[in-house]
Motif scaffolding. Structure first.
Motif, PDB file in Angstrom:
ATOM      1  N   ARG A 188      -9.361 -15.400   3.349  1.00 11.96           N
ATOM      2  CA  ARG A 188      -8.363 -16.279   2.743  1.00 11.96           C
ATOM      3  C   ARG A 188      -8.841 -17.724   2.733  1.00 11.96           C
TER       4      ARG A 188
ATOM      5  N   THR B 207       0.841  -1.205   0.000  1.00 11.17           N
ATOM      6  CA  THR B 207       0.000   0.000   0.000  1.00 11.17           C
ATOM      7  C   THR B 207       0.875   1.254   0.000  1.00 11.17           C
TER       8      THR B 207
ATOM      9  N   ARG C 136      -0.040  -9.277   6.595  1.00  7.87           N
ATOM     10  CA  ARG C 136      -0.235 -10.659   6.142  1.00  7.87           C
ATOM     11  C   ARG C 136       0.840 -11.547   6.753  1.00  7.87           C
TER      12      ARG C 136
ATOM     13  N   ASP D 239     -14.159   0.625  -0.032  1.00 10.56           N
ATOM     14  CA  ASP D 239     -13.458  -0.542   0.491  1.00 10.56           C
ATOM     15  C   ASP D 239     -12.673  -1.109  -0.692  1.00 10.56           C
ATOM     16  N   THR D 240     -11.353  -1.113  -0.589  1.00  9.12           N
ATOM     17  CA  THR D 240     -10.540  -1.499  -1.748  1.00  9.12           C
ATOM     18  C   THR D 240      -9.905  -2.857  -1.519  1.00  9.12           C
ATOM     19  N   TRP D 241     -10.162  -3.785  -2.411  1.00  8.27           N
ATOM     20  CA  TRP D 241      -9.554  -5.115  -2.297  1.00  8.27           C
ATOM     21  C   TRP D 241      -8.412  -5.243  -3.297  1.00  8.27           C
ATOM     22  N   TRP D 242      -7.284  -5.695  -2.791  1.00 11.48           N
ATOM     23  CA  TRP D 242      -6.141  -5.998  -3.666  1.00 11.48           C
ATOM     24  C   TRP D 242      -5.077  -6.708  -2.856  1.00 11.48           C
ATOM     25  N   GLN D 243      -3.914  -6.933  -3.452  1.00  7.29           N
ATOM     26  CA  GLN D 243      -2.859  -7.728  -2.815  1.00  7.29           C
ATOM     27  C   GLN D 243      -1.489  -7.228  -3.261  1.00  7.29           C
ATOM     28  N   THR D 244      -0.461  -7.643  -2.523  1.00  6.91           N
ATOM     29  CA  THR D 244       0.916  -7.345  -2.936  1.00  6.91           C
ATOM     30  C   THR D 244       1.096  -7.783  -4.388  1.00  6.91           C
TER      31      THR D 244
ATOM     32  N   ASP E 149      -8.070 -15.814  -2.070  1.00  3.89           N
ATOM     33  CA  ASP E 149      -9.237 -15.359  -1.302  1.00  3.89           C
ATOM     34  C   ASP E 149     -10.510 -16.005  -1.834  1.00  3.89           C
TER      35      ASP E 149
ATOM     36  N   ILE F  23     -15.617  -9.825  -0.447  1.00  6.14           N
ATOM     37  CA  ILE F  23     -14.503 -10.740  -0.138  1.00  6.14           C
ATOM     38  C   ILE F  23     -14.847 -11.496   1.142  1.00  6.14           C
TER      39      ILE F  23
ATOM     40  N   VAL G  87      -8.385  -0.424   3.404  1.00  7.91           N
ATOM     41  CA  VAL G  87      -7.546  -1.397   2.702  1.00  7.91           C
ATOM     42  C   VAL G  87      -6.930  -2.427   3.641  1.00  7.91           C
ATOM     43  N   GLY G  88      -6.677  -3.592   3.102  1.00 11.04           N
ATOM     44  CA  GLY G  88      -5.803  -4.565   3.761  1.00 11.04           C
ATOM     45  C   GLY G  88      -6.505  -5.730   4.413  1.00 11.04           C
ATOM     46  N   GLU G  89      -7.771  -5.587   4.742  1.00 16.79           N
ATOM     47  CA  GLU G  89      -8.501  -6.632   5.441  1.00 16.79           C
ATOM     48  C   GLU G  89      -9.984  -6.293   5.328  1.00 16.79           C
ATOM     49  N   PRO G  90     -10.827  -7.249   5.645  1.00 20.38           N
ATOM     50  CA  PRO G  90     -12.261  -6.939   5.561  1.00 20.38           C
ATOM     51  C   PRO G  90     -12.606  -5.816   6.534  1.00 20.38           C
TER      52      PRO G  90
ATOM     53  N   ASN H 147      -4.328 -12.541   8.664  1.00 24.26           N
ATOM     54  CA  ASN H 147      -4.169 -11.102   8.510  1.00 24.26           C
ATOM     55  C   ASN H 147      -4.250 -10.459   9.893  1.00 24.26           C
TER      56      ASN H 147
END
Ligand code: PRX
Length: 683
Positions: free
Chosen positions: A542, A335, A553, A435-440, A527, A539, A410-413, A548
């Motif tokens: 996992r 992030t 993570r 609410d933004t969902w994404w990953q490394t 996920d 979402i 960001v980062g978790e629900p 998380n």
């Protein structure tokens, strides 16, 4: 630990920058920044004006046109690309903007210096409120060039890996951009990681240098960093230099490898010709946890990553020219890479670097910062919101938040309570909350409500809609695509997008196995998700052994590996259980060798220290339970589902235990747990 002292860095930056010559007119020295801006292409002339829905449709049905025109118009190229993409998700061949050459630091700095050199690029919100430091684009370019020249003069070349072990600061950003300028590959390691964790990452990446600070300052405390680096590099023979910045005035013991960063930078020229990088050259590695004990070095490359970070930054947050963008993440996480550094800087934004904590000096810190810095977009983690909502709303209300336009999570629900509090108390009910969902691995936001889509409703606590170029699919247990709405399954993305990770450093096979093999032809996120009756995505969490903790993570296998190193511990199993503020916390089931039974309290303390020293303090399990054995299937696999039921006190409903090698183990573990609870309840 001592309280924070007065710091030197402000002084340094000012001194350093006051010695810099006046800015050169664009084009006076050779290099990428002297190239004329590209002529306006399809993106600005017609594509970007399309309504969102049509933009999305175009991005899916004609990705070459969509991404090709975006890349031409939004990025400055040294050499144009001749093909938009060449991707095959079954083998993991992922290339974007083939044949193109550019420099990421030019796109984040030089292009803005040409048009608005005195716009503030960074506002470093230092730990002590009211001591913020502003750095203009011109100053950041010069600082970056001095740092780049420092690296070069110490033998760092294109392709070399450089570890950055620093909390968020202008010099940390300059270190990342300096690497980008000379074509070195940075790997930022979160400054909360232990020396062993740092060493593991340096060894895997074979870093030639480390950039660090003498100490960090956070929540009124001084945190030693240099000793951690010293301990790490002892086992890292590839490291030739450690560049040490002085964040505080406290004296630093310097060794043979150490280079005083500010001192050397001052004597370096403030101009550094940028390296022309191939679109697919490595930009950075970022280590993240997977389902095995060994963190993976996720590889991101130049053009596709930058384009995706900048486009998502603009559209998801409705960023407008001149806004002050406040993402409170650390640069040690993705992030921080995408929405503190690369996305905002590529868009010429003023980006906030938040060094402190949400509760220092009091729970009003975030909102006092919003008022003082006039922040327009505020992007943070649910874990901090859950902590803050427990305090009186007065901590929010007493500050002027009228500058806020968009809020992001960001980062978790994000749970409903935190969502509503953020939206109604912080945002006074008038700011869209995304609410933004994404990953490394995804490089940038993939699913988010997109507030710029005028009039589109936002469903609370839901990531909702795929971003441009993202095509989510849900898969069933047998690997079948689930069609229609009102279904839940494994979340996959069926089309490549420019921001996606290209591989795992040094282990392409692991990349293919983890992400591309589970559902052939698709990228598997790890996920689960639910597609609502309205076709929006929620979402569900996992599906692997990744947990998380406070938005960080962690692989349960990493913690198990650390615990298993103790000589009294033959076996452990770690699971995640829900926690009111942190989201999840690790719960460790530990088997002790019989002869150590009487020493269990001492051993458990040693285990806590072991995890802190092998990984980081935040990875230390909140709960330990000593058991005689673990529940295993006949093939020897630990049945974590049963452990989860016990730890969450839902053991009345254990489901099918017939595959257990010896079902009597369940009763044994429940008894151990009840005994443990009784002892905990004792005054
Ligand atoms: O499980 C998802 C969760 O965080 C994971 C990615 O972690 P990391 O690579 O550290 O990146 C975090 C910052 C992007 C995901 O696989 N996650 C992330 N965002 C959300 C989320 N879970 C639910 N809702 C989100 N908005």
């Amino acid at each position: 630990m001592a309280a924070a002292q007065t710091t030197r860095t402000t002084g340094f930056l000012r001194t350093l920058l006051s010695r810099c010559p006046a800015p050169r007119p664009p084009g006076r020295h050779r290099g990428l920044s002297s190239l004329p801006p590209p002529p306006p292409g399809a993106w600005s002339s017609d594509v970007s004006r399309l309504p969102h829905r049509e933009l999305y449709r175009l991005s899916i049905h004609n990705p070459d046109r969509f991404w090709g025109s975006a890349a031409v118009d939004r990025l400055r190229w040294v050499e144009p690309f001749h093909r938009v993409r060449d991707c095959d998700l079954s083998t993991g061949r992922i290339s974007w903007f083939l044949g193109g050459k550019l420099n990421v630091s030019v796109n984040c700095l030089d292009v803005h210096v040409e048009t608005h050199p005195d716009r503030v690029a960074l506002i470093w919100e230092r730990d002590e409120p009211g001591t913020e430091v502003k750095v203009t684009y011109r100053e950041l370019l010069e600082t970056t060039c001095r740092l780049a020249n420092t690296l070069k003069s110490h033998g760092i070349q294109k392709g070399d890996r450089v570890a950055v072990y620093m909390p968020v600061s202008p010099l940390a950003v300059a270190a990342m951009l300096a690497c980008a300028r000379i074509g070195a590959v940075h790997t930022v390691v979160f400054a909360g990681f232990s020396s062993e964790a740092l060493a593991g990452r340096i060894q895997d990446a074979q870093c030639k240098a480390v950039v660090t600070c003498n100490e960090g300052v956070r929540g009124g405390r001084v945190i030693p960093l240099k000793p951690t680096v010293d301990a790490a590099v002892r086992s890292c023979p590839t490291v030739q230099h450690v560049f040490v910045s002085q964040r505080t005035d406290n004296p630093t013991v310097m060794g043979d490898l150490d280079v005083p960063l500010e001192e050397v930078m001052t004597s370096q020229p403030p101009v550094c010709p940028p390296e022309a990088m191939d679109s697919e050259d490595l930009l950075f590695l970022l280590y993240t946890s997977g389902s095995t004990g060994k963190p993976k070095g996720v590889v991101h490359t130049q053009a596709g990553y930058l384009l995706y970070a900048s486009l998502t930054h603009q559209y998801v947050f409705d960023y407008r020219d001149g806004d002050v963008f406040g993402c409170v993440a650390d640069v040690g996480w993705i992030t921080g890479h995408s929405y503190v550094v690369y996305g905002p800087l590529c868009n010429g934004a003023t980006t906030v670097l938040f060094e402190s904590t949400p509760v220092y000096p009091d729970p009003g810190r975030y909102w006092e910062t919003v008022q003082r810095l006039r922040i327009n977009q505020f992007y943070g983690a649910p874990t901090a919101l859950r902590l803050l909502l427990k305090y009186d709303d007065g901590w929010v209300k007493k500050y002027d938040r009228s500058s806020l336009k968009t809020l992001g999570s960001v980062g978790e629900p994000i749970n409903h309570e935190a969502w509503y509090w953020f939206h109604s108390v912080v945002g006074d009910g008038r700011c869209p909350l995304v609410d933004t969902w994404w990953q490394t691995e995804t490089g940038g936001i993939c699913i988010a409500p997109r507030p710029a889509d005028e009039g589109a409703p936002i469903v609370p606590a839901m990531a909702m809609r795929p971003f441009f170029g993202i095509q989510p699919v849900l898969m069933g247990e047998k690997g079948e695509r689930l069609s229609g709405n009102g279904v839940s399954g494994a979340l996959c993305l069926s089309q490549p997008w420019p921001g996606m990770a290209r591989t795992i450093y040094g282990d392409h096979q692991r990349f293919v196995e983890a992400y591309l093999k589970p559902f052939p032809g698709c990228y598997f996120t790890g996920d689960g998700a639910h597609r609502s009756e309205d076709g929006y995505y929620q979402i569900t969490g996992r599906m692997d052994d990744v947990i998380n903790v406070s938005g960080h993570r962690l692989g349960t296998a990493e913690i198990e590996d650390a615990l298993d190193e103790h000589p009294a511990v033959p076996e452990t199993a770690v699971i995640g259980i829900p926690h009111g503020i942190k989201g999840e916390v690790p719960f460790a089931f530990v088997v002790l060798k019989e002869e150590f039974d009487d020493d269990s309290l001492v051993i458990l303390q040693q285990l806590r220290e072991l995890v802190a020293s092998k990984i980081a303090k935040y990875a230390v399990p909140d709960h330990f339970l000593v058991v005689k054995r673990l529940p295993k299937t006949r093939s020897g696999k630990i049945m974590r589902r049963i452990l989860k039921n016990v730890a969450m006190e839902t053991a009345d409903d254990l489901g099918d235990v017939s595959t257990l090698d010896d079902p009597s183990v369940v009763k044994e573990i429940i008894e151990a747990y009840e005994q443990h609870r009784k002892q905990e309840d004792k005054p």
